[in-house]
Design a protein around this motif. Structure first.
Motif, PDB file in Angstrom:
ATOM      1  N   PHE A 150     -49.085  10.097  47.235  1.00  0.00           N
ATOM      2  CA  PHE A 150     -48.185   9.577  46.192  1.00  0.00           C
ATOM      3  C   PHE A 150     -48.351   8.043  46.460  1.00  0.00           C
ATOM      4  N   ILE A 187     -46.630   6.019  43.466  1.00  0.00           N
ATOM      5  CA  ILE A 187     -45.089   6.362  43.146  1.00  0.00           C
ATOM      6  C   ILE A 187     -44.200   6.388  44.504  1.00  0.00           C
ATOM      7  N   ASP A 242     -38.297   7.718  39.766  1.00  0.00           N
ATOM      8  CA  ASP A 242     -38.588   8.430  38.618  1.00  0.00           C
ATOM      9  C   ASP A 242     -38.731   9.923  38.758  1.00  0.00           C
ATOM     10  N   ALA A 252     -41.492  11.687  36.525  1.00  0.00           N
ATOM     11  CA  ALA A 252     -42.837  11.515  36.642  1.00  0.00           C
ATOM     12  C   ALA A 252     -43.281  12.454  37.897  1.00  0.00           C
TER      13      ALA A 252
END
Length: 251
Positions: free
Chosen positions: A74, A79, A100, A103
């Motif tokens: 990640f 992210i 999010d 995603a």
């Protein structure tokens, strides 16, 4: 991954023996650094013990491997995700939470499935004894199952009302399995699949079409098995945790 401990003893050898006993390792399995040698005080008073640092290769626990792999993944994806990892006897569950969630989940769970498959492969490839790693985000998997079951029920109602077959949108193997299972005991409709991947669809038929239903189940099992084996031969990877393999287990 290397770890180390520091141990005291009256002599260097005694400190090393104590460390080896604590670790359950042999002398060949570790490296030893003498931090402080034993010293005798004046007239035998205030003797200083020997201190040794023993370094060894520690096998990461599966949960630690999952944490390390997903955190690195990640980070590379840029992210921000927090991980809630729970280790059970034969599986590890990971709940992903982020700003999010879309995603993380992707279209119809495709991104989530891909991350789960990759995590299973990386964590299980270098150890004996597989353990299943299940990923979820925003309770997606349960919500998706419930949505599919509701869709099956509503479609069956329409089929009975209009007395004609209805064909659903394309679904992957696991989602088709949920539809088949939801309606397999229904008295007035039956289900079978048509088409080829990735556009294979479930047909909810009015009345009983046992021939099509049975042929569909056998065909899907055969196609899934052949496709999974072909993927393993081509890529050299183990697809045990793919949606297709999960379908075979759940069916």
């Amino acid at each position: 991954m290397q770890k180390s401990i520091e141990v005291q003893g009256r002599t260097d050898d005694e400190a090393i023996e104590i460390a080896l006993e604590q670790l359950g390792l042999s002398r060949d399995d570790v490296s030893v650094e003498i931090v402080e040698q034993a010293r005798s005080g004046f007239l035998g008073l205030k003797n200083a013990p020997a201190i040794v640092k023993v370094t060894y290769d520690a096998k990461e626990e599966r949960a630690e491997q999952v944490d390390a792999f997903l955190t690195g993944l990640f980070d590379r994806m840029d992210i921000d995700v927090s991980l809630d990892i729970k280790e059970e006897e034969s599986a590890i569950s990971v709940i992903l939470t982020g700003k999010d969630p879309g995603a993380l989940i992707g279209r119809r769970g495709e991104t989530l499935d891909a991350i789960q498959h990759l995590t299973n492969y990386v964590v299980n490839r270098s150890v004996s004894g597989r353990i299943r790693i299940n990923l979820d985000a925003e309770n997606y998997r349960q919500r998706r199952n419930e949505a599919l079951e509701n869709l099956a029920s509503k479609t069956a109602g329409k089929v009975m009302k209009y007395r004609r077959n209805m064909t659903l949108d394309p679904m992957n193997a696991y989602e088709r399995h949920v539809i088949h299972t939801a309606l397999q005991e229904h008295e007035h409709v039956s289900t079978f699949s048509v088409g080829s991947e990735p556009n294979r669809r479930v047909v909810v038929a009015y009345g009983e079409d046992k021939e099509n239903s049975g042929r569909t189940e056998r065909t899907e099992r055969t196609e899934l098995t052949e496709r999974t084996e072909q993927t393993e031969r081509t890529t050299g990877t183990d697809t045990t945790d793919s949606p297709q393999a999960q379908y075979r287990e759940w069916s």
